[in-house]
Design a protein around this motif. Structure first.
Motif, short mmCIF file in Angstrom:
data_model
loop_
_atom_site.label_atom_id
_atom_site.label_comp_id
_atom_site.label_asym_id
_atom_site.label_seq_id
_atom_site.Cartn_x
_atom_site.Cartn_y
_atom_site.Cartn_z
N PHE A 17 0.74 -1.42 0.22
CA PHE A 17 0.06 -0.11 -0.07
C PHE A 17 1.02 1.34 0.05
O PHE A 17 2.04 1.42 0.49
CB PHE A 17 -1.09 0.32 1.15
N PRO A 18 0.27 2.43 -0.43
CA PRO A 18 1.12 3.52 -0.52
C PRO A 18 1.52 4.00 1.03
O PRO A 18 0.29 3.96 1.64
CB PRO A 18 0.22 4.53 -1.36
N ARG A 19 2.43 4.83 1.08
CA ARG A 19 2.96 5.13 2.29
C ARG A 19 1.93 6.39 2.53
O ARG A 19 1.58 6.68 3.85
CB ARG A 19 4.40 5.71 2.51
N PHE A 20 1.76 7.30 1.45
CA PHE A 20 1.03 8.24 1.81
C PHE A 20 -0.39 8.35 1.02
O PHE A 20 -0.13 7.68 -0.31
CB PHE A 20 1.76 9.79 1.49
N ASP A 21 -1.50 8.93 1.27
CA ASP A 21 -2.68 8.90 0.67
C ASP A 21 -2.60 9.94 -0.75
O ASP A 21 -3.15 9.31 -1.85
CB ASP A 21 -4.03 9.53 1.30
N PHE A 22 -1.67 10.74 -0.60
CA PHE A 22 -1.52 11.47 -2.07
C PHE A 22 -0.21 11.40 -2.68
O PHE A 22 0.82 11.43 -1.94
CB PHE A 22 -2.00 13.06 -1.66
N ARG A 23 -0.32 10.87 -3.79
CA ARG A 23 0.86 10.94 -4.62
C ARG A 23 0.69 11.62 -5.81
O ARG A 23 -0.17 11.27 -6.71
CB ARG A 23 1.17 9.18 -5.01
N GLY A 24 1.55 12.60 -6.11
CA GLY A 24 1.40 13.53 -7.20
C GLY A 24 2.72 13.98 -7.74
O GLY A 24 3.76 13.74 -7.54
N LEU A 25 2.21 14.85 -8.49
CA LEU A 25 3.35 15.63 -9.41
C LEU A 25 2.86 17.14 -9.39
O LEU A 25 1.91 17.51 -9.52
CB LEU A 25 3.15 15.10 -10.62
N LEU A 26 4.07 17.79 -9.29
CA LEU A 26 3.91 19.50 -9.56
C LEU A 26 4.40 20.01 -10.93
O LEU A 26 5.63 19.46 -11.33
CB LEU A 26 4.85 20.06 -8.47
N LEU A 49 0.93 5.61 -13.62
CA LEU A 49 1.79 5.30 -12.57
C LEU A 49 0.86 5.53 -11.31
O LEU A 49 1.53 5.54 -10.18
CB LEU A 49 3.11 6.47 -12.53
N ARG A 50 -0.37 5.79 -11.44
CA ARG A 50 -1.41 5.82 -10.55
C ARG A 50 -1.07 6.84 -9.52
O ARG A 50 -1.18 6.88 -8.19
CB ARG A 50 -1.10 4.58 -9.57
N LEU A 51 -0.61 8.16 -10.19
CA LEU A 51 -0.40 9.23 -9.29
C LEU A 51 -1.81 9.97 -9.20
O LEU A 51 -2.28 10.03 -10.44
CB LEU A 51 0.56 10.25 -10.07
N ASN A 52 -2.19 10.39 -8.09
CA ASN A 52 -3.70 11.03 -7.93
C ASN A 52 -3.78 12.37 -7.55
O ASN A 52 -4.82 12.92 -7.22
CB ASN A 52 -4.46 10.05 -6.94
N VAL A 53 -2.69 13.00 -7.70
CA VAL A 53 -2.58 14.64 -7.52
C VAL A 53 -2.00 15.36 -8.29
O VAL A 53 -0.64 15.23 -8.39
CB VAL A 53 -2.36 15.17 -5.94
N LEU A 54 -2.51 16.35 -9.17
CA LEU A 54 -1.88 17.22 -10.02
C LEU A 54 -1.87 18.54 -9.36
O LEU A 54 -2.88 19.14 -9.16
CB LEU A 54 -2.12 17.12 -11.29
N HIS A 55 -0.69 18.94 -9.09
CA HIS A 55 -0.51 20.46 -8.38
C HIS A 55 -0.17 21.04 -9.65
O HIS A 55 0.99 21.13 -9.95
CB HIS A 55 0.45 20.58 -7.34
#
Length: 90
Positions: A17-26, A49-55
């Motif tokens: 499981f991911p260590r953090f709930d939010f995995r993203g990219l800026l 890549l299952r990244l779930n946040v785009l900043h």
């Protein structure tokens, strides 16, 4: 023993499981204009890549590369007249 027809496979249980709930990219297109086609590619690859946040750092005090119907003069703060995102791009 390879002469018999029976083979054994060791089994294991993997709990991942991911260590953090939010995995993203800026991406920072306020300071470094990026073409819309590139941003769409970034979003597609984030999904792979299952990244779930785009900043998306879109504007800051030095640059405003977003077309606005309410405040049309804001785009004059973009670093280049052609480096502006239209409302259709958004």
């Amino acid at each position: 023993d390879t002469s018999g027809s029976e083979q054994a496979i060791r089994t294991a249980r993997i709990v991942d499981f991911p260590r953090f709930d939010f995995r993203g990219l800026l991406i920072d297109s306020a300071r470094h204009f990026l073409p819309v086609s590139y941003i769409k590619r970034v979003i597609d690859n984030m999904a792979l890549l299952r990244l779930n946040v785009l900043h998306w750092h879109l504007v800051d005090s030095e640059s405003f590369p977003v077309e606005s119907e309410t405040f049309p003069n804001l785009t004059q703060a973009a670093w280049h007249p052609k480096a502006v995102y239209s409302t259709d791009d958004m």
